[in-house]
Design a protein around this motif. Structure first.
Motif, PDB file in Angstrom:
ATOM      1  N   CYS A   1       5.666   2.900   2.458  1.00  0.00           N
ATOM      2  CA  CYS A   1       5.052   1.704   1.882  1.00  0.00           C
ATOM      3  C   CYS A   1       4.671   0.753   3.010  1.00  0.00           C
ATOM      4  CB  CYS A   1       6.024   1.023   0.916  1.00  0.00           C
ATOM      5  SG  CYS A   1       5.377  -0.475   0.145  1.00  0.00           S
ATOM      6  N   ASN A   2       3.442   0.283   2.979  1.00  0.00           N
ATOM      7  CA  ASN A   2       3.005  -0.726   3.940  1.00  0.00           C
ATOM      8  C   ASN A   2       2.981  -2.082   3.266  1.00  0.00           C
ATOM      9  OD1 ASN A   2       2.616   0.969   6.162  1.00  0.00           O
ATOM     10  ND2 ASN A   2       0.635   1.620   5.379  1.00  0.00           N
TER      11      ASN A   2
ATOM     12  N   THR B   1       0.850  -1.188   0.000  1.00  0.00           N
ATOM     13  CA  THR B   1       0.000   0.000   0.000  1.00  0.00           C
ATOM     14  C   THR B   1       0.881   1.231   0.000  1.00  0.00           C
ATOM     15  OG1 THR B   1      -1.680  -1.187   1.278  1.00  0.00           O
ATOM     16  CG2 THR B   1      -1.867   1.196   1.169  1.00  0.00           C
ATOM     17  N   GLN B   2       0.659   2.077  -1.001  1.00  0.00           N
ATOM     18  CA  GLN B   2       1.407   3.322  -1.118  1.00  0.00           C
ATOM     19  C   GLN B   2       0.429   4.465  -1.350  1.00  0.00           C
ATOM     20  OE1 GLN B   2       4.209   1.330  -4.321  1.00  0.00           O
ATOM     21  NE2 GLN B   2       5.180   3.214  -3.565  1.00  0.00           N
TER      22      GLN B   2
ATOM     23  N   LYS C   1       6.899  -4.704   8.502  1.00  0.00           N
ATOM     24  CA  LYS C   1       5.579  -4.487   7.929  1.00  0.00           C
ATOM     25  C   LYS C   1       5.479  -3.188   7.160  1.00  0.00           C
ATOM     26  CE  LYS C   1       3.083  -7.431  11.148  1.00  0.00           C
ATOM     27  NZ  LYS C   1       1.958  -7.541  12.099  1.00  0.00           N
ATOM     28  N   SER C   2       6.490  -2.376   7.230  1.00  0.00           N
ATOM     29  CA  SER C   2       6.477  -1.150   6.433  1.00  0.00           C
ATOM     30  C   SER C   2       7.910  -0.708   6.166  1.00  0.00           C
ATOM     31  CB  SER C   2       5.701  -0.043   7.142  1.00  0.00           C
ATOM     32  OG  SER C   2       6.352   0.331   8.333  1.00  0.00           O
TER      33      SER C   2
ATOM     34  N   GLY D   1       1.828   2.376  -7.379  1.00  0.00           N
ATOM     35  CA  GLY D   1       2.913   3.242  -6.971  1.00  0.00           C
ATOM     36  C   GLY D   1       2.484   4.589  -6.420  1.00  0.00           C
ATOM     37  N   THR D   2       3.497   5.405  -6.109  1.00  0.00           N
ATOM     38  CA  THR D   2       3.301   6.780  -5.655  1.00  0.00           C
ATOM     39  C   THR D   2       3.870   7.723  -6.703  1.00  0.00           C
ATOM     40  OG1 THR D   2       3.448   6.254  -3.296  1.00  0.00           O
ATOM     41  CG2 THR D   2       3.938   8.521  -3.934  1.00  0.00           C
ATOM     42  N   SER D   3       3.051   8.632  -7.157  1.00  0.00           N
ATOM     43  CA  SER D   3       3.520   9.640  -8.107  1.00  0.00           C
ATOM     44  C   SER D   3       4.118  10.798  -7.314  1.00  0.00           C
ATOM     45  CB  SER D   3       2.355  10.122  -8.974  1.00  0.00           C
ATOM     46  OG  SER D   3       2.805  11.134  -9.858  1.00  0.00           O
TER      47      SER D   3
END
Lengths: 109, 117
Positions: free
Chosen positions: A22-23, A5-6, A69-70, A102-104
């Motif tokens: 990030c998780n 998750t991001q 976890k992250s 992803g993350t922009s």
């Protein structure tokens, strides 16, 4: 496969540190955390990877929590050329990388 | 040495035609992967080669898609009877292909942008 998750997007001022979280709460013991980035119209570029310990290279640092976890990717002094989509990947199944969305990251002058 | 190269860089074709996409991996890399990326989406795994064999074809979306690798180097991804939904960027990656798979770093090519009209 392990899910990541991001946040979908982040902004960062030029010259400041960019911290991308990030998780990956379902990561298993022998799975590495990989980070790639993709600049518009180019193929993904490897940044860094790690298992348990924090890692640093010429591009970035990777901080992994003790429970794994992250993790956080740190770009210490973001430049405009760091504007890209950053992918956190934790599952390698049969040598596959499962990319999320992803993350922009946008670096602002 | 040189990185992963792909050709053509762009391909425009008409619906129903066949296309071939080529990937040249990094010299000495025995593992090769194909992915595709639709507009605004993440990467979707298609197929993985170790040497000339493909132990994992699970990502191929239909029987119109096939890939081969000869001589343990160059790979060709073929799409038969192309459809508009096949329009995407097709990315190839290679890695050293060592046994410790969890540590493999994949190096990507620039991709082939396919547009099916």
């Amino acid at each position: 496969d392990a899910k990541t998750t991001q946040p979908p997007s982040m902004d960062c001022a030029e010259g400041r540190a960019a911290n991308l979280p990030c998780n990956h709460s379902t990561i298993s013991g022998n799975e590495y955390v990989y980070w790639y980035r993709q600049i518009h119209s180019q193929g993904p570029q490897y940044i860094i990877h790690g298992l348990k310990n924090n890692e640093t290279n010429e591009m970035a640092s990777l901080i992994i929590t003790e429970d794994r976890k992250s993790s956080t990717l740190i770009l210490p002094h973001a430049t405009l050329r760091d504007t890209a989509v950053y992918y956190c990947i934790v599952r390698v199944l049969g040598n596959q990388f499962y990319f999320g969305t992803g993350t922009s990251l946008t670096v602002i002058p | 040495g040189a990185g992963v190269s792909q050709s053509p860089s762009n391909k425009v074709t008409e619906k129903g035609k066949d296309v071939e996409l080529r990937c040249d991996p990094i010299s000495g890399h025995t593992a090769l992967y194909w992915y595709r990326q639709s507009l605004g989406q993440g990467l979707e795994f298609l197929i993985y080669f170790q040497g000339n064999s493909a132990p994992d074809k699970s990502g191929l979306p239909s029987d119109r898609f096939s890939a081969e690798r000869t001589g343990g180097s160059v790979s060709t991804l073929t799409i038969q009877r192309t459809q508009q939904e096949d329009s995407a960027v097709y990315l190839c990656a290679s890695s050293r292909g060592l046994a410790s798979n969890f540590r493999e770093t994949q190096y990507f090519g620039p991709g082939t942008r396919l547009l099916v009209l």
